[in-house]
Design a protein around this motif. Sequence first.
Motif, mmCIF file in Angstrom:
data_model
loop_
_atom_site.group_PDB
_atom_site.id
_atom_site.type_symbol
_atom_site.label_atom_id
_atom_site.label_comp_id
_atom_site.label_asym_id
_atom_site.label_seq_id
_atom_site.Cartn_x
_atom_site.Cartn_y
_atom_site.Cartn_z
ATOM 1 N N LYS A 140 0.855 -1.183 0.000
ATOM 2 C CA LYS A 140 0.000 0.000 0.000
ATOM 3 C C LYS A 140 0.899 1.243 0.000
ATOM 4 C CE LYS A 140 -4.309 -1.708 1.960
ATOM 5 N NZ LYS A 140 -5.325 -1.564 3.023
ATOM 6 N N GLU A 141 1.485 1.496 -1.157
ATOM 7 C CA GLU A 141 2.422 2.620 -1.273
ATOM 8 C C GLU A 141 1.778 3.955 -0.916
ATOM 9 O OE1 GLU A 141 3.622 -0.496 -4.364
ATOM 10 O OE2 GLU A 141 1.745 0.473 -3.746
ATOM 11 N N GLN A 142 0.469 4.060 -1.133
ATOM 12 C CA GLN A 142 -0.204 5.325 -0.879
ATOM 13 C C GLN A 142 -0.180 5.691 0.598
ATOM 14 O OE1 GLN A 142 -1.702 2.525 -1.805
ATOM 15 N NE2 GLN A 142 -3.675 2.226 -0.791
ATOM 16 N N GLU A 143 -0.130 4.687 1.485
ATOM 17 C CA GLU A 143 -0.156 4.986 2.917
ATOM 18 C C GLU A 143 1.169 5.565 3.393
ATOM 19 O OE1 GLU A 143 -1.601 1.575 5.034
ATOM 20 O OE2 GLU A 143 -3.646 1.837 4.276
ATOM 21 N N GLY A 144 2.282 4.960 2.955
ATOM 22 C CA GLY A 144 3.572 5.537 3.298
ATOM 23 C C GLY A 144 3.747 6.904 2.659
ATOM 24 N N SER A 145 3.223 7.065 1.430
ATOM 25 C CA SER A 145 3.321 8.348 0.743
ATOM 26 C C SER A 145 2.490 9.417 1.444
ATOM 27 C CB SER A 145 2.851 8.192 -0.713
ATOM 28 O OG SER A 145 3.692 7.288 -1.409
ATOM 29 N N PHE A 146 1.380 9.017 2.030
ATOM 30 C CA PHE A 146 0.556 9.953 2.806
ATOM 31 C C PHE A 146 1.376 10.554 3.937
ATOM 32 C CE2 PHE A 146 -2.359 11.160 6.163
ATOM 33 C CZ PHE A 146 -3.496 11.641 5.526
ATOM 34 N N LEU A 147 2.143 9.710 4.617
ATOM 35 C CA LEU A 147 2.935 10.186 5.752
ATOM 36 C C LEU A 147 4.022 11.157 5.315
ATOM 37 C CD1 LEU A 147 3.304 6.897 7.847
ATOM 38 C CD2 LEU A 147 1.754 8.816 8.251
ATOM 39 N N VAL A 148 4.726 10.845 4.234
ATOM 40 C CA VAL A 148 5.789 11.759 3.810
ATOM 41 C C VAL A 148 5.194 13.013 3.173
ATOM 42 C CG1 VAL A 148 7.481 9.908 3.577
ATOM 43 C CG2 VAL A 148 6.185 10.634 1.561
ATOM 44 N N GLY A 149 3.981 12.914 2.614
ATOM 45 C CA GLY A 149 3.302 14.109 2.124
ATOM 46 C C GLY A 149 2.957 15.042 3.271
ATOM 47 N N ALA A 150 2.494 14.450 4.367
ATOM 48 C CA ALA A 150 2.202 15.252 5.557
ATOM 49 C C ALA A 150 3.476 15.900 6.088
ATOM 50 C CB ALA A 150 1.558 14.378 6.633
ATOM 51 N N ALA A 151 4.560 15.135 6.098
ATOM 52 C CA ALA A 151 5.841 15.671 6.570
ATOM 53 C C ALA A 151 6.287 16.845 5.704
ATOM 54 C CB ALA A 151 6.902 14.573 6.562
ATOM 55 N N PRO A 170 -0.567 3.591 -13.253
ATOM 56 C CA PRO A 170 -1.354 3.564 -12.015
ATOM 57 C C PRO A 170 -0.525 3.284 -10.764
ATOM 58 C CG PRO A 170 -2.577 2.494 -13.767
ATOM 59 C CD PRO A 170 -1.215 2.799 -14.332
ATOM 60 N N LEU A 171 0.495 2.426 -10.857
ATOM 61 C CA LEU A 171 1.302 2.125 -9.679
ATOM 62 C C LEU A 171 1.953 3.382 -9.127
ATOM 63 C CD1 LEU A 171 2.757 0.248 -7.686
ATOM 64 C CD2 LEU A 171 4.524 -0.068 -9.432
ATOM 65 N N ILE A 172 2.593 4.172 -9.960
ATOM 66 C CA ILE A 172 3.270 5.372 -9.479
ATOM 67 C C ILE A 172 2.263 6.455 -9.108
ATOM 68 C CG2 ILE A 172 5.050 7.091 -10.001
ATOM 69 C CD1 ILE A 172 6.017 4.185 -9.697
ATOM 70 N N GLU A 173 1.104 6.440 -9.752
ATOM 71 C CA GLU A 173 0.057 7.390 -9.377
ATOM 72 C C GLU A 173 -0.467 7.117 -7.969
ATOM 73 O OE1 GLU A 173 -2.662 7.025 -12.630
ATOM 74 O OE2 GLU A 173 -1.638 8.566 -13.825
ATOM 75 N N LYS A 174 -0.295 5.884 -7.465
ATOM 76 C CA LYS A 174 -0.635 5.595 -6.072
ATOM 77 C C LYS A 174 0.254 6.408 -5.133
ATOM 78 C CE LYS A 174 -1.149 1.326 -4.698
ATOM 79 N NZ LYS A 174 -0.829 -0.114 -4.525
ATOM 80 N N PHE A 175 1.547 6.479 -5.456
ATOM 81 C CA PHE A 175 2.471 7.276 -4.650
ATOM 82 C C PHE A 175 2.036 8.745 -4.666
ATOM 83 C CE2 PHE A 175 4.992 3.603 -5.830
ATOM 84 C CZ PHE A 175 5.918 3.409 -4.812
ATOM 85 N N GLU A 176 1.741 9.235 -5.862
ATOM 86 C CA GLU A 176 1.360 10.640 -6.016
ATOM 87 C C GLU A 176 0.082 10.959 -5.250
ATOM 88 O OE1 GLU A 176 0.180 13.817 -9.580
ATOM 89 O OE2 GLU A 176 0.174 11.648 -9.967
ATOM 90 N N ALA A 177 -0.941 10.097 -5.404
ATOM 91 C CA ALA A 177 -2.227 10.335 -4.745
ATOM 92 C C ALA A 177 -2.074 10.367 -3.228
ATOM 93 C CB ALA A 177 -3.239 9.264 -5.150
ATOM 94 N N ASP A 333 -5.770 6.488 -6.152
ATOM 95 C CA ASP A 333 -5.789 6.948 -7.537
ATOM 96 C C ASP A 333 -6.407 8.335 -7.588
ATOM 97 O OD1 ASP A 333 -8.638 6.677 -7.521
ATOM 98 O OD2 ASP A 333 -8.473 4.588 -8.156
ATOM 99 N N LYS A 334 -6.427 8.931 -8.785
ATOM 100 C CA LYS A 334 -6.901 10.307 -8.937
ATOM 101 C C LYS A 334 -8.371 10.466 -8.552
ATOM 102 C CE LYS A 334 -3.137 12.319 -10.312
ATOM 103 N NZ LYS A 334 -2.943 12.778 -11.690
ATOM 104 N N LYS A 335 -9.198 9.508 -8.932
ATOM 105 C CA LYS A 335 -10.621 9.597 -8.614
ATOM 106 C C LYS A 335 -10.845 9.563 -7.111
ATOM 107 C CE LYS A 335 -15.106 7.504 -9.697
ATOM 108 N NZ LYS A 335 -15.817 6.426 -10.462
ATOM 109 N N GLN A 336 -10.184 8.626 -6.434
ATOM 110 C CA GLN A 336 -10.308 8.552 -4.977
ATOM 111 C C GLN A 336 -9.731 9.796 -4.311
ATOM 112 O OE1 GLN A 336 -8.675 4.910 -3.401
ATOM 113 N NE2 GLN A 336 -9.801 3.629 -4.839
ATOM 114 N N LEU A 337 -8.652 10.350 -4.903
ATOM 115 C CA LEU A 337 -8.036 11.553 -4.346
ATOM 116 C C LEU A 337 -9.009 12.718 -4.395
ATOM 117 C CD1 LEU A 337 -5.626 13.165 -3.259
ATOM 118 C CD2 LEU A 337 -4.876 13.471 -5.622
ATOM 119 N N GLU A 338 -9.711 12.876 -5.518
ATOM 120 C CA GLU A 338 -10.677 13.973 -5.638
ATOM 121 C C GLU A 338 -11.755 13.852 -4.580
ATOM 122 O OE1 GLU A 338 -12.149 13.946 -9.603
ATOM 123 O OE2 GLU A 338 -10.225 14.499 -10.520
ATOM 124 N N ALA A 339 -12.240 12.623 -4.366
ATOM 125 C CA ALA A 339 -13.281 12.421 -3.350
ATOM 126 C C ALA A 339 -12.735 12.697 -1.953
ATOM 127 C CB ALA A 339 -13.807 10.988 -3.442
#
Length: 345
Positions: A140-151, A170-177, A333-339
């Motif tokens: 779940k790359e998006q979860e670790g990315s969430f933390l560093v985004g917050a940082a 889509p895989l790398i877009e998970k990091f971005e989202a 992903d982008k759709k989930q990010l918008e929501a």
Amino acid sequence: MSTGMRIATAVLVAVAVLLWAIPGPQAAAQTKKWRVGIVYDVGGRGDLSFNDMAYAGLARAQKELGSGIETRDLEPTAGGENREELLRLLSGEKYDLIFGIGFLFTDSITRVAKDFPNVKFAIVDGFIADQPNVVSLLFKEQEGSFLVGAAAALKSTTGKIGFVGGMKIPLIEKFEAGYIAGAKYVKKNIQVFSEYAGTTGEAFRDPVKGKELALAEYDRGADIIYHASGGTGIGVFEAAVVQRRLAIGVDADQSLTVKPDQRAQILTSMMKRVDVAVYDTIKATTAGQFGLKENGVGYAVNDYNRAMIQSVAARLEALKKDIIAGKIKVPSDKKQLEAFLATLK
């Protein structure tokens, strides 16, 4: 071992428990000399990131299991055109367990696994269903990315941060989202710039392009940039040194592996424990099982970045607990990010 290595397992990856019995009695499994092979993704060894983490898992298995295993690791050509050829080479040489490091191996492993049903295969970041001799190692790359985004948002003084991705998939877009979600969760008005190095596998091994994209984002006012781009990220670190701004690494604890003059510019790294996934799969297979129970992602803390990250560590730990508890559902992903962004006040 860095503190980040211990922290990383706190955010668990939801991977199905996949267990296959190895033919023969347990005693035979314990005494058999297992042959384990790895074929790297484009960029190969030395990317200080994804491939090097896979090698670290293989090296750990070789060290801890000793004479019980024989290992071999191979690198594809620059464009990765011979992935399948290398998989077939190891299969033909009767390797027991073969890893394909990266989603780009999906089609090749699907074909080769059908032709060699007695060989076990593992793919990192790809999903192959309904083949009993293949295990898919997902994170779940998006979860670790969430933390560093917050940082990044919490540490930013300009109100602008950046993201540099490798191949736009889509895989790398998970990091971005996840990164954008984490940044805006703690600072709604933060501005996030996003750029990708390309649309082919070459985008993961282009430090010149990585530097170019990072310099452009720094010039626009970003003071922290997170990369998810494999070897391309080396250029991001070079840009951070030139501009005296901060960067965030990926996959490995990159402040431990970059050049000494780059360490001071790395705020943290999003730890994706490919090394543990590889090691655990090897260990389970040699013990008579084939698969992976769980692994983790998180952020890195070590002697080089502790002073920088300390002021926001408590907030990051609180966010991590909320993710684990399910209070924060990180978009992938982008759709989930918008929501997700629509729910922020």
